[in-house]
Design an enzyme around this catalytic site. Structure first.
Site, PDB file in Angstrom:
ATOM      1  NE  ARG A  79       2.812 -54.582 -33.353  1.00  0.00           N
ATOM      2  CZ  ARG A  79       2.618 -54.542 -32.055  1.00  0.00           C
ATOM      3  NH1 ARG A  79       1.601 -53.837 -31.541  1.00  0.00           N
ATOM      4  NH2 ARG A  79       3.394 -55.211 -31.238  1.00  0.00           N
TER       5      ARG A  79
ATOM      6  CE  LYS B 271     -17.826 -26.902 -30.346  1.00  0.00           C
ATOM      7  NZ  LYS B 271     -16.739 -27.905 -30.252  1.00  0.00           N
TER       8      LYS B 271
ATOM      9  CG  ASP C 228     -15.783 -24.360 -24.375  1.00  0.00           C
ATOM     10  OD1 ASP C 228     -15.339 -25.511 -24.198  1.00  0.00           O
ATOM     11  OD2 ASP C 228     -15.166 -23.482 -25.007  1.00  0.00           O
TER      12      ASP C 228
END
Length: 287
Positions: free
Chosen positions: A103, A170, A222
């Site tokens: 897994r 930003k 953006d």
């Protein structure tokens, strides 16, 4: 260009944490109860769907950390496309150990191959343009190096690996710094080292012009429409790297790339890529 593998030093901590999480405090009580200790098997990892493979080193390490006797023979390499039904690797060794590592190995391989696959889809969509696809810092905590590697396996490139790589101003930086792009950029130039590049995010052509007047290295355009992006590229005129961002899909990427931007950044490559379905299939018991 050949894909350089990640150093084991960067892969092993993540694989160990995943194995420790899965083993708990008692180990694999199912395999230990059901499978004889001396039983050996051959199994294969096979893709259930078309995709691009990434994460083979992590998958192999998951098995080998459980039991060094396990032998993995790879039939493809990271960055290679596969079709549904393709055998990716053959695994031979103690059956208990194979089942115990299964897994964790498949989790890494499926997740990273999923990232490589969606990256490959966008890279193919913009192949006729000069634009490149890049990822972001929107990564799973603890898996950034692996996920960014998977983007490269799919034909993409990497944006910043950390906050220390470059200055990226930003909208919130600008707002908290007083709402003025010029002030934010000038402060960055005063405080960043001479080797540090500066990028600023803009969402209007007016902001872009201000940023260009201050001489930044890159601009993050953006959520601009294709028409706005075309105008933005003309304003920049090769003086800075142009990066388009915001809601980009394989269906919209080509139109955005046609505007002339240098980079297309896509956050969901790493935070929302669907897993590539890969299974472990039993082949034979080895006496």
């Amino acid at each position: 260009m050949q894909l350089a593998p990640l150093p084991r030093l960067l892969i092993e901590p993540a694989v160990r944490r995943a194995l420790e999480e899965d083993l708990g405090l008692a180990g694999d009580i199912t395999a230990n109860a059901v499978i004889p200790d001396d039983h050996r098997s051959t199994v294969v990892m096979a893709s259930r769907k078309d995709g691009v493979i990434a994460g083979l080193d992590a998958a192999a390490l998951a098995f080998q950390l459980i039991d060094p006797q396990i032998v993995i023979s790879r039939h493809v390499q990271d960055g290679q496309p596969v079709g549904a039904g393709s055998v990716i690797a053959t695994i031979t060794g103690p059956s208990r150990s194979i089942l115990t590592g299964e897994r964790t190995a498949l989790n890494f391989l499926g997740h990273l191959s999923g990232i490589a696959s969606v990256t490959g889809a966008i890279a193919a969509a913009i192949a006729s343009t000069n634009a490149s696809i890049v990822c972001t810092r929107k990564t799973t905590p603890g898996l950034r190096a692996l996920e960014k590697y998977a983007v490269k396996a799919g034909g993409g490139g990497n944006h910043r690996f950390s906050l220390a790589d470059a200055v990226l101003i930003k909208d919130n930086h600008i707002a908290i710094a007083g709402g003025d792009i010029t002030t934010a950029i000038r402060r960055a130039k005063e405080n960043a080292g001479h080797m540090v590049k500066i990028e600023v995010e803009v969402d209007t052509l007016e902001q872009l012009q201000v940023a260009m007047n201050e001489g930044v290295d890159a601009v993050l355009l953006d959520n601009m429409t294709p028409d706005m992006l075309t105008k933005a590229v003309a304003i920049v005129a090769g003086r800075a790297v142009t990066e388009a961002s915001g809601g980009i899909t394989p269906e919209t990427a080509a139109r955005i790339a046609d505007t002339g931007v240098d980079l297309i950044s896509v956050g969901w490559l790493t935070h929302s890529a669907p897993v590539l379905d890969i299974g472990l299939d039993y082949q034979a018991h080895l006496s």
